[in-house]
Design a protein around this motif. Structure first.
Motif, short mmCIF file in Angstrom:
data_model
loop_
_atom_site.label_atom_id
_atom_site.label_comp_id
_atom_site.label_asym_id
_atom_site.label_seq_id
_atom_site.Cartn_x
_atom_site.Cartn_y
_atom_site.Cartn_z
N LYS A 265 0.83 -1.06 0.07
CA LYS A 265 -0.24 0.13 -0.04
C LYS A 265 0.91 1.24 -0.07
CE LYS A 265 -3.78 -2.18 2.06
NZ LYS A 265 -4.52 -2.70 3.25
N LYS B 202 -2.14 0.37 9.71
CA LYS B 202 -2.60 -0.92 9.09
C LYS B 202 -1.41 -1.61 8.65
CE LYS B 202 -4.61 1.60 5.36
NZ LYS B 202 -5.86 1.66 4.41
N SER C 244 -8.25 -7.85 2.95
CA SER C 244 -9.37 -8.39 4.00
C SER C 244 -9.46 -7.94 5.06
CB SER C 244 -9.64 -10.01 3.54
OG SER C 244 -9.49 -10.46 2.17
N SER C 245 -8.89 -6.77 5.28
CA SER C 245 -9.02 -6.08 6.92
C SER C 245 -8.04 -7.01 7.76
CB SER C 245 -10.30 -5.80 7.13
OG SER C 245 -11.03 -4.81 6.69
N GLU D 100 -1.71 6.77 8.58
CA GLU D 100 -2.21 7.89 7.87
C GLU D 100 -3.36 8.55 8.81
OE1 GLU D 100 -3.33 6.42 3.98
OE2 GLU D 100 -5.03 5.41 4.93
N LEU E 257 -9.87 8.97 8.32
CA LEU E 257 -10.87 9.72 7.60
C LEU E 257 -12.27 9.47 7.96
CD1 LEU E 257 -9.41 9.11 3.79
CD2 LEU E 257 -9.71 11.28 4.79
N GLU F 72 -17.63 6.22 2.56
CA GLU F 72 -16.67 5.38 1.89
C GLU F 72 -17.10 4.66 0.63
OE1 GLU F 72 -14.48 2.79 4.58
OE2 GLU F 72 -13.87 1.28 2.84
N ASP G 147 -14.62 -0.38 8.01
CA ASP G 147 -14.89 -1.86 7.60
C ASP G 147 -13.50 -2.66 8.30
OD1 ASP G 147 -17.08 -1.62 6.10
OD2 ASP G 147 -15.95 -0.68 4.41
N LYS H 52 -16.33 -7.08 8.36
CA LYS H 52 -15.99 -7.93 7.24
C LYS H 52 -16.37 -9.52 7.42
CE LYS H 52 -13.55 -4.97 4.35
NZ LYS H 52 -11.94 -4.74 4.05
N ARG I 105 -10.57 -3.67 -7.86
CA ARG I 105 -11.45 -2.68 -6.95
C ARG I 105 -10.71 -1.89 -6.20
NH1 ARG I 105 -12.83 -5.52 -2.46
NH2 ARG I 105 -12.29 -3.85 -1.34
N ASP J 263 -10.60 1.09 -3.22
CA ASP J 263 -11.36 1.44 -2.12
C ASP J 263 -11.06 3.06 -1.71
OD1 ASP J 263 -12.41 -0.59 -1.53
OD2 ASP J 263 -10.64 -1.47 -0.38
N GLU K 177 -6.68 2.15 -1.00
CA GLU K 177 -5.99 0.90 -1.59
C GLU K 177 -6.60 0.48 -2.54
OE1 GLU K 177 -6.07 -2.66 -0.36
OE2 GLU K 177 -8.43 -2.44 -0.03
N ASN L 202 -7.43 -3.11 -4.78
CA ASN L 202 -7.62 -4.74 -4.82
C ASN L 202 -7.17 -5.35 -5.99
OD1 ASN L 202 -8.32 -4.95 -1.64
ND2 ASN L 202 -9.58 -3.44 -2.54
N1 ATP Z 1 -7.03 6.24 6.52
C1 ATP Z 1 -8.23 5.62 6.68
N2 ATP Z 1 -9.15 6.29 7.34
C2 ATP Z 1 -10.49 5.87 7.75
N3 ATP Z 1 -10.69 4.70 7.54
C3 ATP Z 1 -9.76 3.85 6.92
C4 ATP Z 1 -8.59 4.29 6.59
N4 ATP Z 1 -7.93 3.34 6.03
C5 ATP Z 1 -8.55 2.35 6.14
N5 ATP Z 1 -9.80 2.47 6.64
C6 ATP Z 1 -10.97 1.58 6.89
O1 ATP Z 1 -10.24 0.20 6.80
C7 ATP Z 1 -10.87 -0.54 6.10
C8 ATP Z 1 -9.88 -1.46 5.48
O2 ATP Z 1 -8.66 -0.78 5.02
P1 ATP Z 1 -8.07 -1.26 3.54
O3 ATP Z 1 -9.11 -1.08 2.45
O4 ATP Z 1 -6.69 -0.44 3.27
O5 ATP Z 1 -7.52 -2.66 3.91
P2 ATP Z 1 -7.86 -4.09 3.13
O6 ATP Z 1 -7.75 -5.23 4.19
O7 ATP Z 1 -6.77 -3.97 2.32
O8 ATP Z 1 -9.16 -4.24 2.55
P3 ATP Z 1 -9.61 -5.42 1.68
O9 ATP Z 1 -10.81 -6.15 2.29
O10 ATP Z 1 -10.39 -4.33 0.78
O11 ATP Z 1 -8.68 -5.98 1.12
C9 ATP Z 1 -11.43 0.26 4.96
O12 ATP Z 1 -12.49 -0.23 4.04
C10 ATP Z 1 -11.75 1.60 5.92
O13 ATP Z 1 -13.07 1.40 6.09
#
Ligand code: ATP
Ligand code: MG
Length: 341
Positions: free
Chosen positions: A112, A150, A156-157, A190, A193, A197, A228, A233, A278, A280, A293, A295
């Motif tokens: 990321k 993160k 997938s969070s 970061e 926010l 979303e 999320d 999730k 996809r 986000d 990010e 996907n």
């Molecule tokens: N900077 C931010 N500010 C607010 N919420 C955030 C931020 N970064 C991530 N999030 C929240 O956390 C969730 C997961 O973050 P992110 O999409 O980066 O992770 P992921 O594990 O790669 O997700 P995915 O399931 O799409 O693979 C986001 O969908 C959002 O709800």
């Protein structure tokens, strides 16, 4: 075109935020998803060769090389920060056509921080960030709290829980330590926010944008913070089949829609994405959108197993069934290679 190899990674443990051993497989599909995906590909009339994307995948692909017309790649890869590039790299070496992006783009999207560097360089809206290991957290961090912490290369969070929003230095240090211990990775840090979303599905070369999905966090049960997380999730969306918070098509103004579309098309070109992805996006309180990010490949679970799967819902909102989406991805990749369909 008749023979398709299906490259996947399957989960051997159910992800449990309290059990770090299970978290490394969070981004993999569960066995039922894989089974159904293969069933749907067969239903489309293809002869399918399922191959788990583990160490033995190379040998299996090598043996099948002359038989396979195309690989449908939903693998995440095993080990290391470039793991989503592993299967595409093997397929490049064996000269087997495959769906989705090439190794460089795959590796970039998994990281990321690197992906965001490219976006920032290209003036594509994303937040500034720190990349911090446990020894890098010091008082020089100049961002104002709350901050989002993160793992830099998960999906997938995984590692994203209620504790990911940190409100002071002590919490920041604790969370960065946790992520390094659990995933052996640095943390992307970061601003948090708090606005709306959206998730944006793209398919094609050049891509078209599917109906945009909004995850309306105000509709989540109060025990979840408004984002999320892994809990949302996995426990809310999947176990409790909670998906009323997913709005599609999202109700957005023309101007916000145009901004989001411009961001997504520019991102597609800057990263060099192919076939599908996809993206986000989350807004600040003034509805300014920022890329969180990308996907690739995004999760693509049949609706009877996970009615919350984003890209499938987007396809459905545009009048496509699950198998139509699979077929479109296959045709998109085949066309790129000049394969007759
Ligand atoms: N900077 C931010 N500010 C607010 N919420 C955030 C931020 N970064 C991530 N999030 C929240 O956390 C969730 C997961 O973050 P992110 O999409 O980066 O992770 P992921 O594990 O790669 O997700 P995915 O399931 O799409 O693979 C986001 O969908 C959002 O709800
Ligand atoms: Mg995401």
């Amino acid at each position: 075109m008749k023979n398709i190899a299906f490259l996947y990674n399957v989960r051997h443990h159910y992800p449990d935020p309290k059990d770090s051993k299970t978290l490394k497989e969070t981004d993999f599909d569960d066995p039922e998803t894989t089974k159904l995906q293969i069933k749907y590909l067969r239903k489309l009339g293809y002869t399918v060769f399922p191959i788990e994307a583990n160490e033995k995948a190379y040998l299996k692909l090598y043996r099948l090389k002359n038989k396979i017309d195309l690989v449908f790649n939903v693998s995440e890869g095993l080990h290391g920060s470039d793991r989503e590039a592993q299967i595409p790299a093997i397929l490049e070496m064996l000269q087997i056509p495959y769906t989705g992006s090439a190794p460089l783009a795959q590796a970039l999207m998994l990281d990321k921080a690197k992906a965001k560097e490219i976006l920032l360089e290209n003036n594509i809206s994303t937040l500034p960030f720190y990349l911090l290991g446990r020894n890098d957290v010091n008082s020089n961090i100049s961002f104002k709290y709350p901050l989002m912490v993160k793992p830099v290369s998960e999906g997938s969070s995984a590692g994203i829980t209620n504790k990911s929003v940190v409100r002071d230095f002590v919490q920041l240090k604790k969370q960065v330590n946790y992520i390094e211990k659990t995933f052996g990775e640095k943390s992307l840090v970061e601003y948090y926010l708090s606005g709306r979303e959206f998730s944006v599905g793209m398919v094609g070369n050049p891509p078209r944008i599917l109906p945009i999905l909004e995850s309306d966090h105000s509709l989540l049960p109060k025990k979840y913070l408004p984002f999320d997380s892994l809990e949302v999730k996995w426990f809310f969306e999947i176990e409790s089949k909670g998906h009323d918070h997913l709005k599609i098509p999202a109700k957005i103004s023309e101007s916000l829609k145009r901004k989001i579309e411009k961001i997504c098309y520019s991102l597609w070109n800057a990263i060099g994405i192919r076939d599908w992805c996809r993206i986000d996006i989350r807004c600040d309180e003034n509805e300014n959108p920022y890329v969180l990010e990308v996907n690739s490949p995004p999760g693509i679970t049949p609706p009877e197993h996970d009615p919350a799967c984003y890209i499938v819902r987007m396809a459905q909102a545009s009048g496509m069934e699950y198998e139509d989406l699979l077929q479109e991805i296959i045709y998109t990749a085949a066309k790129r290679y000049g394969i007759k369909i």
